[in-house]
Design a protein around this motif. Structure first.
Motif, PDB file in Angstrom:
ATOM      1  N   ILE A   1       3.779   6.233  -2.656  1.00 54.53           N
ATOM      2  CA  ILE A   1       5.049   6.545  -3.258  1.00 54.53           C
ATOM      3  C   ILE A   1       4.775   6.969  -4.613  1.00 54.53           C
ATOM      4  CG2 ILE A   1       7.378   6.055  -3.509  1.00 54.53           C
ATOM      5  CD1 ILE A   1       7.486   4.399  -0.995  1.00 54.53           C
ATOM      6  N   GLU A   2       4.171   6.003  -5.461  1.00 60.30           N
ATOM      7  CA  GLU A   2       4.081   6.009  -6.832  1.00 60.30           C
ATOM      8  C   GLU A   2       3.116   7.243  -7.158  1.00 60.30           C
ATOM      9  OE1 GLU A   2       2.627   2.394  -8.091  1.00 60.30           O
ATOM     10  OE2 GLU A   2       4.335   1.191  -7.426  1.00 60.30           O
ATOM     11  N   ARG A   3       2.112   7.462  -6.376  1.00 58.94           N
ATOM     12  CA  ARG A   3       1.181   8.613  -6.568  1.00 58.94           C
ATOM     13  C   ARG A   3       1.786  10.067  -5.974  1.00 58.94           C
ATOM     14  NH1 ARG A   3      -4.413   5.996  -4.442  1.00 58.94           N
ATOM     15  NH2 ARG A   3      -5.255   8.001  -5.199  1.00 58.94           N
ATOM     16  N   ASN A   4       2.990  10.058  -5.326  1.00 59.05           N
ATOM     17  CA  ASN A   4       3.604  11.181  -4.971  1.00 59.05           C
ATOM     18  C   ASN A   4       2.846  11.779  -3.635  1.00 59.05           C
ATOM     19  OD1 ASN A   4       5.585  11.286  -6.967  1.00 59.05           O
ATOM     20  ND2 ASN A   4       4.243  12.143  -8.458  1.00 59.05           N
ATOM     21  N   TYR A   5       2.281  10.825  -3.057  1.00 55.58           N
ATOM     22  CA  TYR A   5       1.796  11.215  -1.530  1.00 55.58           C
ATOM     23  C   TYR A   5       2.744  11.181  -0.646  1.00 55.58           C
ATOM     24  CZ  TYR A   5      -2.877  11.359  -3.820  1.00 55.58           C
ATOM     25  OH  TYR A   5      -4.049  11.647  -4.634  1.00 55.58           O
ATOM     26  N   VAL A   6       3.623  10.303  -1.028  1.00 55.28           N
ATOM     27  CA  VAL A   6       5.148  10.028   0.073  1.00 55.28           C
ATOM     28  C   VAL A   6       6.071   9.851  -1.019  1.00 55.28           C
ATOM     29  CG1 VAL A   6       6.053   8.126   1.676  1.00 55.28           C
ATOM     30  CG2 VAL A   6       3.298   8.474   1.836  1.00 55.28           C
ATOM     31  N   PRO A   7       7.239  10.753  -0.396  1.00 53.54           N
ATOM     32  CA  PRO A   7       7.217  11.734   0.873  1.00 53.54           C
ATOM     33  C   PRO A   7       6.474  13.224   0.384  1.00 53.54           C
ATOM     34  CG  PRO A   7       9.236  11.912  -0.348  1.00 53.54           C
ATOM     35  CD  PRO A   7       8.466  10.731  -0.936  1.00 53.54           C
TER      36      PRO A   7
ATOM     37  N   TYR B   1       0.765  -1.111   0.048  1.00 52.21           N
ATOM     38  CA  TYR B   1       0.012   0.025  -0.091  1.00 52.21           C
ATOM     39  C   TYR B   1       0.801   1.354  -0.041  1.00 52.21           C
ATOM     40  CZ  TYR B   1      -3.672   3.404   1.199  1.00 52.21           C
ATOM     41  OH  TYR B   1      -4.542   4.406   1.154  1.00 52.21           O
ATOM     42  N   ILE B   2       1.700   1.310   0.877  1.00 53.35           N
ATOM     43  CA  ILE B   2       2.869   2.380   0.877  1.00 53.35           C
ATOM     44  C   ILE B   2       3.565   2.669  -0.316  1.00 53.35           C
ATOM     45  CG2 ILE B   2       5.089   1.881   1.849  1.00 53.35           C
ATOM     46  CD1 ILE B   2       2.510   4.476   3.338  1.00 53.35           C
ATOM     47  N   ASN B   3       3.971   1.475  -0.943  1.00 51.80           N
ATOM     48  CA  ASN B   3       4.556   1.821  -2.350  1.00 51.80           C
ATOM     49  C   ASN B   3       3.587   2.437  -3.285  1.00 51.80           C
ATOM     50  OD1 ASN B   3       6.979   0.254  -1.800  1.00 51.80           O
ATOM     51  ND2 ASN B   3       6.213  -1.667  -2.314  1.00 51.80           N
ATOM     52  N   LYS B   4       2.158   2.245  -3.300  1.00 51.34           N
ATOM     53  CA  LYS B   4       1.063   2.924  -4.250  1.00 51.34           C
ATOM     54  C   LYS B   4       1.445   4.270  -3.889  1.00 51.34           C
ATOM     55  CE  LYS B   4      -1.703  -0.995  -4.942  1.00 51.34           C
ATOM     56  NZ  LYS B   4      -3.240  -1.612  -4.536  1.00 51.34           N
TER      57      LYS B   4
END
Length: 477
Positions: free
Chosen positions: A131-137, A126-129
């Motif tokens: 990151i891919e969507r530029n919500y993290v970081p 989930y966190i990878n998604k």
């Protein structure tokens, strides 16, 4: 100083400092964390006394009797002793001296390793998604170089070598040190945690109001990067924020849950700080100033409003909270991550009416519940230790102080240890603590508060880098 020269283990071993296992380490008051793959952690903390050196290994102690007349080594470094380590594969260890100055009878230490954190693959996916969507970081961090993805990956491999998800663990810590921390705080403290099952209901109205009231430029509702951290677009009114939250609220809640779980796992794995070197930690609260004092009480699982009903907003009079479940002798449990520093002046820089003083737990030689996260911070100047959500503290005292003509409530706390029992003998503990800094008494903390200022010549952060917290610098603008 000491060195592990023999290892008897079927598992990979790493030290969190990234140096080879057989490197010389230690020194007076220093603590090092050894990571044992698939098994756990071993914290090794040293102290030098006039006629002996003590090495604490997960609260089992080796005593080395030193000969003060012994000559120094050729390069003028202190004498060090050699150790042999055995890992039994069932969560146990034995550490013994191979070579040293004169050794007393207590030449072995044995015990249990501290457990590795559990990391769920679905959380990582989930966190990878995200990151891919530029919500993290947090995107486009202002006035700071931040860290590149490659730098975060390298730090992850050093600090979390036991996990195939080291990058994601490191990234969640890094993201916390940015203005993303507001998302992680809001979505935890506004949960009605007394209404199961999970996911808990959320006080959506308060979340929307807090986002709209954010006002430490460029961290405000008109800033695309700030609103992106909440999965939203810039807003020109509270109604726009509410409308967007209605659409993304469920996903934002899941985002918070996942990131806080990974953040908690990461903080459990990071090296522990020696309480001999850092005898107190401090936190200026509330560090999101628009929350106000009357939202401090909802940060804890003990707040009665957690049981709802959901029609009742999560806001609790500060005086009522301090007179009840946050009063002396009670135990409080945090909903959210709590940030501390090692300087009372730096903590006061972020205070909006409260100073927290954390005294070390029990007889332990390390801060069992606190993790030093500055190595993974977007601002290397900001010294930061964090306590994970769900940490319990005993309230030791509540006092009043005046600093710069402002009223400050000083709350002294002691974190409770839940993962292990401390077995250090009282006799040895008393011997160790002679001549060391003692935990602050409430009266001493108050004196320090009253005497400290917020001189900008010594900032706890890089110049013009507020990190999303409305600190004393903002009050001067």
């Amino acid at each position: 100083m000491w060195r592990i020269t023999e290892t008897h283990s079927d598992f990979h071993l790493w030290f969190s400092d990234g140096k080879p296992v057989d490197s010389i380490r230690g020194g007076n008051l220093a603590s090092s964390r050894l990571v044992i793959d698939k098994n756990g952690f071993l914290d090794l903390t040293e102290i030098t006394l006039p006629d002996m050196r003590l090495l604490n290994a997960n609260d089992s102690i080796i005593v080395v009797k030193t000969d003060q007349d012994s000559p120094p080594t050729g390069n003028n470094t202190p004498l060090w002793f050699e150790l042999s380590l055995r890992i039994d594969g069932d969560g146990g260890f034995e550490l013994s001296i191979v070579k040293s100055p004169t050794v007393e009878s207590n030449e072995r230490a044995s015990g249990k390793l501290k457990p590795l954190p559990e990391v769920f693959e679905e959380d990582v996916n989930y966190i990878n998604k995200m990151i891919e969507r530029n919500y993290v970081p947090y995107q486009n961090i202002p006035d700071a170089p931040g860290k590149t993805e490659e730098e975060i990956k390298a730090l992850g491999k050093r600090l979390f070598p036991f996990s195939p998800f080291s990058f994601q663990l490191a990234m969640c810590i890094y993201d916390w040190t940015t203005a993303s921390f507001t998302r992680m705080v809001f979505m935890k403290i506004f949960e009605y945690t007394g209404i199961p099952p999970t996911p808990f209901p959320i006080d959506d109205t308060s979340v929307a109001e807090q986002i709209w009231d954010s006002n430490w430029p460029p961290y405000d509702p008109q800033n695309p990067d700030f609103m992106n951290s909440f999965m939203m677009n810039p807003a020109q009114s509270l109604e726009e924020v509410k409308a967007q939250l209605d659409k993304v609220g469920t996903e934002l809640h899941k985002f918070s849950d996942v990131q806080n779980r990974l953040l908690s796992a990461a903080t459990q794995a990071l090296p522990r700080a020696s309480i001999l070197l850092k005898p107190q930690l401090f936190s200026g609260q509330v560090d999101i100033c628009q929350l106000g004092l009357d939202r401090f009480g909802i940060e804890f699982l003990e707040c009665p409003l957690n049981k709802g009903p959901v029609s009742e907003r999560l806001i609790y009079a500060f005086a009522d909270a301090m007179a009840s479940y946050i009063s002396t002798g009670n135990t409080i449990t945090t909903k959210m991550v709590w940030s501390f520093t090692d300087s009372i002046e730096d903590a006061m820089h972020y205070s909006n009416g409260i100073l927290l003083v954390a005294n070390p737990p029990g007889e332990s030689w390390v801060w069992e519940s606190a993790a030093y996260v500055t190595d993974l911070s977007d601002d290397p100047k900001k010294i930061e230790y964090v306590f994970a959500p769900g940490t319990q503290f005993e309230v030791q005292s509540v006092d009043q102080a005046i600093a710069e003509d402002k009223h400050v409530v000083v709350i002294t706390l002691e974190p409770k240890i839940t993962q292990q029992q401390i077995t250090t003998s009282h006799k040895l503990t008393n011997e160790v603590r002679k001549g060391l800094a003692s935990p602050l008494k409430a009266s001493e903390a108050i004196q320090l508060v009253q005497s400290c200022g917020t001189d900008n010549t010594r900032l706890p952060h890089t110049k013009d880098r507020f990190g999303g917290r409305r600190c004393a610098c903002c009050r001067r603008v």
